[in-house]
Enzyme design. Structure first.
Site, short mmCIF file in Angstrom:
data_model
loop_
_atom_site.label_atom_id
_atom_site.label_comp_id
_atom_site.label_asym_id
_atom_site.label_seq_id
_atom_site.Cartn_x
_atom_site.Cartn_y
_atom_site.Cartn_z
N CYS A 140 49.59 161.08 24.30
CA CYS A 140 50.50 160.74 23.34
C CYS A 140 50.39 161.32 21.94
O CYS A 140 51.39 161.46 21.25
CB CYS A 140 50.74 159.27 23.09
N ASN B 196 40.68 154.88 25.64
CA ASN B 196 41.10 156.10 26.50
C ASN B 196 40.90 157.54 25.70
O ASN B 196 40.83 158.35 26.09
CB ASN B 196 42.57 156.04 26.58
N THR C 209 52.25 150.26 29.04
CA THR C 209 52.77 150.15 27.47
C THR C 209 53.81 148.91 27.81
O THR C 209 53.77 148.01 26.80
CB THR C 209 53.88 151.25 27.32
N GLN D 179 41.81 151.74 30.95
CA GLN D 179 41.03 152.83 31.32
C GLN D 179 39.97 151.89 32.04
O GLN D 179 38.76 152.83 32.57
CB GLN D 179 40.31 153.71 30.29
N THR E 213 64.40 144.06 39.47
CA THR E 213 64.27 144.15 40.63
C THR E 213 62.84 144.73 41.01
O THR E 213 62.60 145.74 40.19
CB THR E 213 65.33 144.78 41.55
N HIS F 39 48.94 154.07 37.40
CA HIS F 39 48.69 155.56 37.43
C HIS F 39 47.48 156.18 36.89
O HIS F 39 47.25 157.20 36.89
CB HIS F 39 49.90 156.50 36.92
N SER G 289 47.12 149.52 34.39
CA SER G 289 48.29 150.55 34.80
C SER G 289 47.84 151.11 36.21
O SER G 289 46.51 151.68 36.53
CB SER G 289 48.58 151.53 33.77
C1 PLP Z 1 47.53 155.21 29.65
C2 PLP Z 1 47.24 154.06 28.66
C3 PLP Z 1 48.21 153.24 28.32
C4 PLP Z 1 49.84 153.52 28.50
O1 PLP Z 1 49.73 153.29 30.23
P1 PLP Z 1 51.31 153.70 30.77
O2 PLP Z 1 51.31 152.83 32.18
O3 PLP Z 1 51.62 155.12 30.73
O4 PLP Z 1 52.28 153.01 29.70
C5 PLP Z 1 47.89 152.22 27.43
N1 PLP Z 1 46.66 151.94 27.25
C6 PLP Z 1 45.61 152.60 27.53
C7 PLP Z 1 44.39 152.39 27.16
C8 PLP Z 1 46.00 153.94 28.30
O5 PLP Z 1 45.10 154.55 28.69
#
Ligand code: PLP
Length: 404
Positions: free
Chosen positions: A344, A171, A72, A199, A257, A221, A219
């Site tokens: 979301c 996603n 994000t 993704q 940081t 996670h 990202s």
């Molecule tokens: C999960 C996702 C996000 C948001 O990722 P965060 O690290 O949770 O902010 C943005 N774009 C896509 C395509 C996602 O799958």
């Protein structure tokens, strides 16, 4: 009762190998990368090693990677940072000059941005906000599979255009965009190209040079790394303004940081994905194809998204006459965790804008379900889902208010 996770697109568990790598940074190594003493310098060394590992996965140079806290944040930085840099003609974070210059008579007038109608909310809402600040936004429609037509992008680009941003792999429906073609057009037209590859990183091959990508978001996670780490690839020479001002970390583009434990984990997660990508994609594609083949034999059940141009692990189905939410709840009662779209939008109970963009009616959109697979998905889990799903669909249809 089993406990089965089919929501890897929302977030992934941390791989034990990643957790092990992070442990010493969580427990003891705490230095601030900006400090001059040995604690700080050790942290700085590890940070740069991590940057190299992450850069390698997308064939970028290490100094083209900015670490952020989430996808994000990366998307916000990409969109707002490019928009404001173009608008104010400022130059920040530019040690490396290989800049593609814009015609000078248009500096300060470059305020047109193109996105698709199937972007993640953090892209869609960032440009909604930019629109309020005076930028002009084009939101390109997609076809019934969720594909952007790159010729539409070519037509939409005008002299005022500064940036094209399209999601790489959806996603919600899993469709993969023709990124290489879009990148080529943007390069020819001298327009920056950003893609949200959250993704895709570690799941399908990405080459930012071959694909002519100027900015890329991903990202941690979503790839079995911890939350709190993400990246923004910014090609050397791209003019961008920070949105966080302060201590000047990350080439002045992301003051804060450094969250070293999370970044170390992210880097390890990248390394593992890179090494195992090909085999894992083949394994997941096999499971995905079994699931698709079987589920669409349930009466009035359909696949959303492209039949072939899709991610190995994200599947989206639509079932007539029932609500995705009811289906997800019933599956949860049987121990199966799925989702009704992006994490979301699923709590908002409004039809997903992405499903509306591929031409579904609000009712059809509400009847959709996302099943996303991952590293610990087994054939046995797929079999269990296929065992319980048809009965649940049938029972829900019996009580459905939609069916006449
Ligand atoms: C999960 C996702 C996000 C948001 O990722 P965060 O690290 O949770 O902010 C943005 N774009 C896509 C395509 C996602 O799958």
């Amino acid at each position: 009762m089993p406990k089965i996770y089919f929501d890897y697109a929302a977030t992934t568990p941390i791989d034990p190998r990643v957790a092990k790598e992070m442990a010493s940074y969580v427990k003891g190594k705490f230095g601030n990368t900006m400090s001059l003493h040995s604690f700080g310098q050790e942290a700085k060394f590890v940070l740069e090693k991590s940057r190299e590992k992450v850069a390698a996965v997308i064939k970028a140079k290490p100094n083209e990677i900015i670490f952020t806290g989430s996808a994000t944040e990366s998307n916000n930085l990409a969109l707002k940072g490019i928009a404001f840099a173009a608008f104010s003609n400022a130059m920040v974070g530019q040690e490396n000059q290989r800049s593609r210059e814009f015609p000078t008579d248009h500096l300060g007038k470059k305020k047109h941005i193109i996105i698709s109608q199937i972007e993640h909310p953090c892209v869609a809402e960032s440009v909604d906000w930019l629109e309020k600040q005076g930028f002009e936004i084009t939101r390109l429609p997609v076809d019934k599979y969720g594909l952007v037509n790159y010729l539409d992008i070519e037509k939409a680009i005008k002299q005022e255009t500064i940036l094209v941003s399209t999601i790489h792999g959806s996603n919600e429906i899993g469709t993969i965009q023709p990124i290489e073609e879009i990148g080529k057009i943007c390069r020819e037209k001298n327009v920056y190209f950003h893609t949200d590859a959250s993704q895709c990183l570690g799941k399908i091959p990405i080459d930012v040079n071959k694909m002519n990508i100027d900015l890329l978001t991903a990202s941690s996670h979503k790839i079995y790394g911890p939350k709190g780490a993400a990246l923004l690839f910014i090609r050397n020479g791209v003019k961008i303004e920070p949105i966080l001002h302060g201590g000047g970390q990350e080439r002045g583009l992301r003051s804060s940081t450094i969250n070293l434990a999370a970044i170390v984990g992210f880097a390890k997660a990248c390394e593992i994905c890179d090494k195992e990508m090909k085999k894992e994609a083949e394994r997941l594609e096999k499971l995905r194809n079994i699931l698709i083949k079987e589920v669409i034999t349930i009466k009035e059940s359909y696949l959303n998204g492209h039949p072939e141009k899709r991610l190995p692990n994200i599947i989206n189905f639509r079932f007539s006459f029932i609500e995705g939410e009811s289906l997800a709840i019933q599956l949860d009662l049987k121990g199966v965790a799925v989702s009704t779209g992006s994490a979301c939008s699923s709590i908002k109970l409004e039809p997903s804008p992405i499903l509306l963009a591929i031409g579904l009616s609000p009712q059809e959109a509400h009847g959709s379900l996302r099943i996303s697979l991952g590293r610990w998905t087994t054939k046995k889990e797929i079999d269990y889902l296929l065992e319980v799903l048809p009965g649940i669909v049938e029972n829900l249809r019996k009580i459905s208010p939609f069916k006449g």
